[in-house]
Design an enzyme around this catalytic site. Structure first.
Site, PDB file in Angstrom:
ATOM      1  N   ASP A 287      -8.009   4.469  -2.173  1.00  0.00           N
ATOM      2  CA  ASP A 287      -7.728   3.747  -1.470  1.00  0.00           C
ATOM      3  C   ASP A 287      -6.865   2.499  -2.374  1.00  0.00           C
ATOM      4  OD1 ASP A 287      -7.154   1.544  -0.164  1.00  0.00           O
ATOM      5  OD2 ASP A 287      -8.948   1.295   1.424  1.00  0.00           O
TER       6      ASP A 287
ATOM      7  N   CYS B 242       0.654  -1.150  -0.164  1.00  0.00           N
ATOM      8  CA  CYS B 242      -0.275  -0.024  -0.115  1.00  0.00           C
ATOM      9  C   CYS B 242       1.022   0.618  -0.415  1.00  0.00           C
ATOM     10  CB  CYS B 242      -0.898  -0.021   1.358  1.00  0.00           C
ATOM     11  SG  CYS B 242      -0.569  -0.275   2.783  1.00  0.00           S
TER      12      CYS B 242
ATOM     13  N   HIS C  65      -2.286   1.111   6.989  1.00  0.00           N
ATOM     14  CA  HIS C  65      -2.470   1.233   5.605  1.00  0.00           C
ATOM     15  C   HIS C  65      -2.036   3.050   5.423  1.00  0.00           C
ATOM     16  CE1 HIS C  65      -4.436  -0.042   2.201  1.00  0.00           C
ATOM     17  NE2 HIS C  65      -5.017   1.350   2.054  1.00  0.00           N
TER      18      HIS C  65
END
Length: 497
Positions: A180, A56, A162
């Protein structure tokens, strides 16, 4: 036969609002009308899904670097220069990131070493009001992007740590759009800004530090740099701790009289991996049968590196470092980190493998790179200075690829350290002395406060003063200082996604 696995997750709502829902579309329309969605279109143009479950941070950074139109200076596939998450491994091996993720500090360090300007803020160094102000600025301007590091659990989502970028802001509802990068899991969604702050204001158990946010913008200068801090080896944290914490304490424990004494303390007690902590960066390109001519861009970047190298060697500190290394060269048992051969011919194969890694986006493994037939040659065009080039053949998974590395060079006076082709000097290319000099310049000024002798303390501060350096070298040193600053904050080690 159906395979076990997961197909996406249901987005917990509330607190999140899916971007593609009627309410999400309305929020976006109003944010656009309010002028706080200016950077959305750049980001959405380069929106990507992380290629590994723990990538991520890498995917977020690649997306932002591409949106800022930063040239990576190396190819992705074919002839195309482009950021992909598989290319961002200068601060951590990809295999390690796959299994453990990456820390806040190393994402910031990655951004710096890939040509971005970074302002990083952990929540204990900022406030909700300051975060909101920076969100408004970045979403309503053309200058920057904002990356957040947060705990998903606060949004009732699965998972913990994240990274993702902020797409836009709705002032009336005080909500932000998170783009995202784990699109296989959750779609883009709106969340309350205050709740995002709560999600950032959590501890990363791997480092013992708070999470936070970083503002990423494009450096308004040439992205070419000669040196970079490397923490891809296991001992990087030991070296970082030694330079930033142990060295000042060593100074307080000894009565040192001159610069050579100070250098002796720093270098003789250094961890064996000190030399691997700072790397010089070669220009890497695929070798074409008919292409031995340098492009104007390659010449420009090489010229910048060579100017920095020349400026390093004109500093008084370089003269002290060189003299110290000359004195100690016959006492290699006292200089374990620095006694390896420094001849360009000896390091050609290693540079070849580094170049192969950059070109393929892969890291070395048992099935990785085999470098053969490396050689050093000079390219000479009409009315131009010759260019040193290392050429070699790289075998990756049975496929051969020929690569060239353009080596910055700057002639210095011969010394007893000279050992280049038996007739010239190892100082032509970046050497041990150059690397140690620029690393010492990059240390914080308070490093020297522990020196007991006032005269020596003043002399060392003068020798390492950044303000007195030429512009190009000053920018180089500031670049390394920024990297050290971010790594220093991550000294509690193992990263987490």
């Amino acid at each position: 036969m159906a395979l076990a696995g997961l197909y996406r997750r249901s987005l917990p709502s509330p607190p999140a609002i899916e971007f593609a829902s009627p309410e999400g579309k309305q929020l976006f329309t109003e944010a656009l009308a309010g002028g706080t969605a200016e950077r959305f279109f750049k980001l959405i143009s380069y929106y990507q899904t992380q290629s590994e479950p723990a990538y991520c941070g890498l995917a977020t950074l690649a997306m932002v670097l591409n949106a800022l139109a930063i040239d990576p200076g190396r190819t992705w596939k074919g002839p195309w220069r482009w950021f992909d998450d598989s290319m961002l491994d200068c601060c951590e091996p990809l295999e390690k990131i796959k299994s453990q993720g990456i820390t806040f500090g190393k994402v910031a360090c990655l951004a710096v070493c890939n040509g971005a300007h970074v302002e990083a803020f952990r929540t204990d160094q900022s406030s909700l009001e300051d975060f909101r102000r920076r969100v408004v600025y970045c979403t309503s301007s053309e200058d920057c992007h904002l990356i957040v590091s947060y705990n998903r659990a606060v949004f009732k989502q699965t998972g913990t740590g994240h990274f993702s970028p902020i797409g836009c802001y709705h002032a009336g509802k005080d909500m932000v759009l998170i783009l995202d990068v784990a699109r296989f899991k959750y779609p883009p969604h709106w969340v309350p800004l205050s709740l995002l702050w709560d999600a950032m204001n959590t501890m990363d158990k791997a480092t013992g530090h708070h999470r936070g946010f970083m503002v990423i913008s494009k450096l308004q200068k040439a992205t070419s740099v000669l040196y970079t801090v490397s923490c891809r080896h296991e001992g990087w944290n030991m070296v970082a701790k030694y330079l930033t914490k142990d060295v000042p304490l060593l100074f307080t424990s000894e009565n040192l009289k001159n610069v050579d004494d100070a250098l002796r303390v720093v270098l003789k007690s250094a961890p064996p991996t000190l030399r691997d902590f700072i790397k010089w960066v070669a220009e890497v390109r695929r070798q074409d049968d008919s292409d031995t001519v340098l492009s104007d861009e390659e010449k420009r970047r090489l010229a910048i590196k060579e100017e920095v190298l020349k400026q390093i060697r004109e500093t008084d500190l370089f003269k002290h470092v060189t003299r110290y290394l000359e004195f100690e060269s016959s006492l290699c048992y006292n200089m374990a980190p620095f006694c390896r051969k420094d001849r360009l011919a000896d390091i050609a194969a290693n540079v070849c493998c580094q170049g192969a890694e950059l070109l393929t986006g892969k890291i070395r493994s048992s099935n990785g790179f085999c470098c053969k037939a490396t050689n050093v040659k000079l390219l000479k065009a009409d009315n131009e200075e010759p260019v040193t080039m290392v050429s070699g053949t790289v075998i990756t998974d049975g496929t051969e690829q020929r690569v060239d590395m353009l080596i910055p060079s700057s002639q210095i006076e011969p010394s007893c350290l000279c050992d280049f082709d038996q007739n010239s000097c190892c100082g032509v290319h970046p050497s041990i002395a150059d690397g140690l000099t620029v690393l010492l310049l990059a240390l914080p000024q308070d490093t020297w406060l522990g020196l007991k002798e006032e005269k020596l303390r003043a002399e060392m501060k003068g020798l390492t003063s950044v303000d007195s350096l030429p512009t190009s070298l000053q920018e180089e040193v500031l670049h390394l200082q920024r990297q050290l600053q971010f790594l220093k904050a991550d000294l509690c080690n193992s990263p987490s996604a």
